[in-house]
Design a protein around this motif. Structure first.
Motif, PDB file in Angstrom:
ATOM      1  N   SER A 283      36.644  44.228  31.833  1.00 11.19           N
ATOM      2  CA  SER A 283      37.582  44.723  32.850  1.00 11.19           C
ATOM      3  C   SER A 283      37.344  46.192  33.159  1.00 11.19           C
ATOM      4  O   SER A 283      36.969  46.972  32.264  1.00 11.19           O
ATOM      5  N   ASP A 284      37.569  46.563  34.412  1.00 11.38           N
ATOM      6  CA  ASP A 284      37.663  47.975  34.751  1.00 11.38           C
ATOM      7  C   ASP A 284      38.836  48.182  35.699  1.00 11.38           C
ATOM      8  O   ASP A 284      39.240  47.265  36.424  1.00 11.38           O
ATOM      9  N   ARG A 285      39.393  49.387  35.631  1.00 13.71           N
ATOM     10  CA  ARG A 285      40.474  49.786  36.519  1.00 13.71           C
ATOM     11  C   ARG A 285      40.188  51.201  37.018  1.00 13.71           C
ATOM     12  O   ARG A 285      39.382  51.931  36.437  1.00 13.71           O
ATOM     13  N   HIS A 286      40.856  51.594  38.093  1.00 13.98           N
ATOM     14  CA  HIS A 286      40.564  52.845  38.793  1.00 13.98           C
ATOM     15  C   HIS A 286      39.152  52.812  39.367  1.00 13.98           C
ATOM     16  O   HIS A 286      38.478  53.841  39.459  1.00 13.98           O
ATOM     17  N   THR A 287      38.697  51.609  39.733  1.00 15.07           N
ATOM     18  CA  THR A 287      37.450  51.438  40.475  1.00 15.07           C
ATOM     19  C   THR A 287      37.792  50.795  41.818  1.00 15.07           C
ATOM     20  O   THR A 287      38.917  50.349  42.034  1.00 15.07           O
ATOM     21  N   ARG A 288      36.827  50.750  42.706  1.00 10.64           N
ATOM     22  CA  ARG A 288      37.133  50.266  44.054  1.00 10.64           C
ATOM     23  C   ARG A 288      37.099  48.749  44.172  1.00 10.64           C
ATOM     24  O   ARG A 288      37.409  48.184  45.230  1.00 10.64           O
ATOM     25  N   GLY A 289      36.754  48.039  43.075  1.00 11.34           N
ATOM     26  CA  GLY A 289      36.662  46.593  43.150  1.00 11.34           C
ATOM     27  C   GLY A 289      35.425  46.153  43.905  1.00 11.34           C
ATOM     28  O   GLY A 289      34.645  46.965  44.414  1.00 11.34           O
TER      29      GLY A 289
ATOM     30  N   ASN B 150      40.315  43.134  42.662  1.00 14.73           N
ATOM     31  CA  ASN B 150      41.305  43.657  43.606  1.00 14.73           C
ATOM     32  C   ASN B 150      40.695  44.902  44.236  1.00 14.73           C
ATOM     33  O   ASN B 150      40.452  45.898  43.553  1.00 14.73           O
ATOM     34  N   THR B 151      40.417  44.852  45.522  1.00 18.01           N
ATOM     35  CA  THR B 151      39.622  45.892  46.162  1.00 18.01           C
ATOM     36  C   THR B 151      40.487  47.016  46.714  1.00 18.01           C
ATOM     37  O   THR B 151      41.649  46.812  47.082  1.00 18.01           O
TER      38      THR B 151
ATOM     39  N   GLY C  90      44.257  44.459  52.235  1.00 19.83           N
ATOM     40  CA  GLY C  90      44.234  43.571  53.397  1.00 19.83           C
ATOM     41  C   GLY C  90      44.183  42.111  53.009  1.00 19.83           C
ATOM     42  O   GLY C  90      44.329  41.740  51.842  1.00 19.83           O
ATOM     43  N   PRO C  91      43.942  41.243  53.972  1.00 19.14           N
ATOM     44  CA  PRO C  91      43.975  39.795  53.739  1.00 19.14           C
ATOM     45  C   PRO C  91      42.877  39.281  52.817  1.00 19.14           C
ATOM     46  O   PRO C  91      42.963  38.164  52.317  1.00 19.14           O
ATOM     47  N   THR C  92      41.829  40.062  52.604  1.00 14.07           N
ATOM     48  CA  THR C  92      40.767  39.649  51.672  1.00 14.07           C
ATOM     49  C   THR C  92      40.652  40.623  50.505  1.00 14.07           C
ATOM     50  O   THR C  92      39.604  40.707  49.857  1.00 14.07           O
ATOM     51  N   GLY C  93      41.726  41.369  50.220  1.00 14.53           N
ATOM     52  CA  GLY C  93      41.654  42.391  49.183  1.00 14.53           C
ATOM     53  C   GLY C  93      41.538  41.828  47.785  1.00 14.53           C
ATOM     54  O   GLY C  93      40.817  42.355  46.938  1.00 14.53           O
ATOM     55  N   ARG C  94      42.248  40.745  47.487  1.00 15.59           N
ATOM     56  CA  ARG C  94      42.166  40.103  46.167  1.00 15.59           C
ATOM     57  C   ARG C  94      41.251  38.883  46.279  1.00 15.59           C
ATOM     58  O   ARG C  94      41.446  38.013  47.141  1.00 15.59           O
TER      59      ARG C  94
ATOM     60  N   ASP D 250      33.378  30.251  49.488  1.00 19.03           N
ATOM     61  CA  ASP D 250      34.016  31.546  49.598  1.00 19.03           C
ATOM     62  C   ASP D 250      34.986  31.720  48.431  1.00 19.03           C
ATOM     63  O   ASP D 250      35.399  30.733  47.798  1.00 19.03           O
ATOM     64  N   PRO D 251      35.387  32.945  48.124  1.00 16.73           N
ATOM     65  CA  PRO D 251      36.335  33.149  47.030  1.00 16.73           C
ATOM     66  C   PRO D 251      37.746  32.712  47.411  1.00 16.73           C
ATOM     67  O   PRO D 251      38.093  32.636  48.595  1.00 16.73           O
ATOM     68  N   LEU D 252      38.558  32.433  46.381  1.00 18.27           N
ATOM     69  CA  LEU D 252      39.989  32.299  46.604  1.00 18.27           C
ATOM     70  C   LEU D 252      40.538  33.685  46.903  1.00 18.27           C
ATOM     71  O   LEU D 252      40.092  34.680  46.314  1.00 18.27           O
ATOM     72  N   LEU D 253      41.510  33.758  47.789  1.00 17.18           N
ATOM     73  CA  LEU D 253      42.009  35.051  48.253  1.00 17.18           C
ATOM     74  C   LEU D 253      43.481  35.238  47.908  1.00 17.18           C
ATOM     75  O   LEU D 253      44.254  34.277  47.843  1.00 17.18           O
ATOM     76  N   ASN D 254      43.854  36.482  47.653  1.00 18.13           N
ATOM     77  CA  ASN D 254      45.235  36.944  47.502  1.00 18.13           C
ATOM     78  C   ASN D 254      46.101  36.006  46.660  1.00 18.13           C
ATOM     79  O   ASN D 254      45.871  35.863  45.471  1.00 18.13           O
TER      80      ASN D 254
END
Length: 622
Positions: A100-106, A166-167, A171-175, A209-213
């Protein structure tokens, strides 16, 4: 919404087979868990946000009671002909690694590989999950062509991973949550498949495609993944049915337990990522956590691990501009910087978190080489310190102008600088760096031959040969305190104190003269080495003045009466009583009383052997 597995067919114009992607990593000499730590941390650091702080963690988990949810969501798996047999491998005793990483842009950017990223965005998602071999688009990043991501698949017994991200774009494709697997190429009738598989939602055009949000969040919750309920950005990569590696030597080795794997990972973080734990410019750094089934394993600070302290000090010197510049007559004219610090040869930590992944045996005589990103490339061995009581740690860091040239010399695992195959400036810089570092080590260790004739012997080597005159034991403690003695006693002899209006030598009434006991020991105090001798002052009814002197011993055991012009001479710095009282200077005044122990500190000369002498007179005040 649940996902399903999709297998990639070969395109008519050709495609990359899964076997070739995994083989691009080669067969690293490093333990696979160490490769994982290095590669994953590089990815996370390259994806850091502007505040410069990255949180990075690895959790070792056993699926246990959660196995039902994992099987329900991920089965049926890819075609059995391709070999990632999830149905057999997903069991309650299977382990997973959650990186895991956090405080990154995803992992942001387009969802499809054929689409151009919008201005200001980087196509991290497709670079990690879909594409292979793209050049790095991060200036001074740790990675190069992204082949190192193969370690995530290689550590999985079924070649499979899940990615939840989590980018920063939102937006609609952020997660986004998606799975991927690498097996073997295979045939379904006459149709050939690459062996690459993805898990997600399959669109109308038959592309996964990935699952979203909300869908991604629901699946992550069901699997017990860390998730992003706190709103932070970052990425979780899950290695399915992880191979934790062997514990113990062959042929009696067994697989590591989750706790042993977590300890080894902690040690790998220490040895490979310690520069990222030391705040850099603008406070940029990484914070590390390691877990076993949710319970944390402490990751020590590098400046609390004796083995790493010299390396930490050397890096701080390089950062502060106190290192020696690797200068060239042609561009890049400044290609790096070098610094070195001393340590204690027997001062190594015995904590498993420090020893489990230690990259070398015995006292340190190594140079931590790194690029601008300050991720350790390797530990280049140098000559052992001529004084067997001392070790050293050094750092060579590439300059910004030369960083890309060093990057060109690295294998996919970034664990060496290899000049073979390079040409032009890159070859010259890499070859010259090794020569430069070796020269610096020789100079700092006194191994450069003496001027004035061939066959001259380095001062460091001569010191090591003469060291038997004053046997000493190196005390690994940092700080002031009574040293332990060892070996036979030094050559000593009483002499009269000089100066100070003393009436001259007088016979002590009860206990005789102060005397040296045991052998002097070598101590590192506040980053400087000192020789410390123990002095016993007998009981007496009068006040005495005890004086210490230190002198250089020449070959054959004689005293050096005329030092070379400009030579540094050893000096007595201070005395310390057994209870910790410190008195500066050569002399102390000991009041009447019982027998007492004292310690006298003198400067240490790496190119000389020294001898202590003590003398005692009655004080004129008594």
């Amino acid at each position: 919404m649940s996902g399903r597995w999709w297998s990639q067919p070969f395109a008519p114009e050709g495609s990359a087979a899964a076997e070739g992607i995994v083989k691009q990593l080669g067969r690293p000499a490093l333990d696979p868990l160490t490769v994982l730590v290095r590669e994953a941390a590089q990815n996370s650091w390259d994806a850091r946000l502007s505040d410069g702080l990255v949180e990075f963690g690895i959790d070792v988990r056993v699926l246990g009671d959660d196995i039902g949810a994992w099987r329900s969501l991920l089965l049926p798996g890819p075609a059995a002909e391709s070999d990632p047999d999830l149905d057999v491998a997903l069991r309650a005793d299977a382990a997973v690694l959650v990186v895991s990483d956090r405080h990154t842009r995803g992992l942001g950017g387009p969802l499809r590989a054929g689409k151009r990223a919008s201005d200001g965005a980087t196509p991290d998602f497709v670079q990690f999950l879909r594409n292979v071999g793209e050049p790095s688009d991060h200036q001074f990043g740790g990675g190069t062509y992204g082949f190192g991501k193969g370690i995530f698949y290689r550590l999985s017994r079924v070649g499979s991973i899940l990615v939840d991200t989590n980018t920063a774009a939102g937006g609609p494709t952020g997660r986004r949550l998606m799975g991927a697997a690498l097996g073997h190429s295979w045939y379904l009738g006459d149709r050939r498949f690459t062996g690459r598989h993805w898990w997600g939602q399959v669109a109308a055009d038959d592309v996964p495609d990935p699952l979203l949000n909300g869908d991604a969040e629901a699946v992550a919750d069901a699997l017990g993944l860390p998730g992003f309920a706190d709103g932070r950005t970052g990425t979780d990569i899950v290695i399915l049915v992880a191979n934790l590696g062997p514990a113990g030597p062959e042929p009696d080795s067994r697989e590591r337990t989750p706790a042993e794997a977590a300890t080894f990972i902690t040690s790998s973080i220490l040895w490979n990522l310690w520069p990222k734990m030391i705040p850099g410019e603008h406070g940029s750094q990484m914070r590390f956590t390691v877990g076993v089934n949710g319970s944390s394993v402490p990751v020590p600070a590098p400046d609390t691990v004796d083995d790493l302290v010299p390396f930490v000090e050397a890096l701080q010197d390089v950062r502060a501009g106190r290192g020696v510049s690797y200068s060239r007559t042609v561009p890049p004219r400044n290609a790096g910087s070098f610094a070195m610090a001393l340590g204690a040869a027997d001062g190594g930590s015995r904590r498993l978190s420090a020893t489990a992944a230690r990259p070398f045996d015995g006292p340190s005589h190594h140079v931590a080489r790194m690029r601008v990103a300050e991720l350790v490339v390797d530990y280049m061995p140098g000559p052992a310190h001529p004084d067997s009581r001392l070790s050293y740690g050094a750092v060579f860091k590439a300059s910004e102008d030369a960083d890309e040239l060093f990057a060109q010399s690295e294998p996919p695992t970034h664990d060496d600088w290899i000049p073979k195959g390079l040409s032009g400036s890159a070859r010259g810089v890499v070859l010259g760096a090794r020569t430069f570092v070796n020269k610096q080590l020789d100079e700092k260790l006194g191994l450069v031959p003496q001027a004035g004739g061939s066959g001259g012997q380095g001062l460091g080597e001569l010191s090591a040969m003469l060291a038997g005159i004053v046997p000493a034991r190196l005390d690994a403690t940092h700080g002031a305190g009574g040293p332990a003695s060892g070996g036979s006693g030094p050559v000593v002899g009483p002499r009269s104190a000089s100066g100070g209006g003393s009436p001259g030598p007088t016979r002590a009434q009860r206990g005789g003269k102060a005397r040296l006991t045991g052998a002097p020991s070598l101590r590192i105090h506040q980053d400087y080495p000192y020789l410390v001798a123990q002095v016993k002052v007998p009981a007496d009814s009068q006040t005495r003045i005890v004086t210490a002197d230190v002198e250089v011993v020449v070959e054959g055991g004689g005293r050096e009466s005329e030092p070379p012009l400009g030579a540094v001479l050893p000096q007595v710095m201070q005395w310390q009583s057994a209870n910790g009282d410190v008195i500066q200077g050569r002399s102390i005044q000991v009041p009447p009383g019982e027998e007492s122990d004292w310690y006298v500190y003198s400067t240490y000369l790496p190119d000389a052997v020294v001898r202590f002498r003590v003398s005692q007179v009655a004080s004129s005040a008594s």
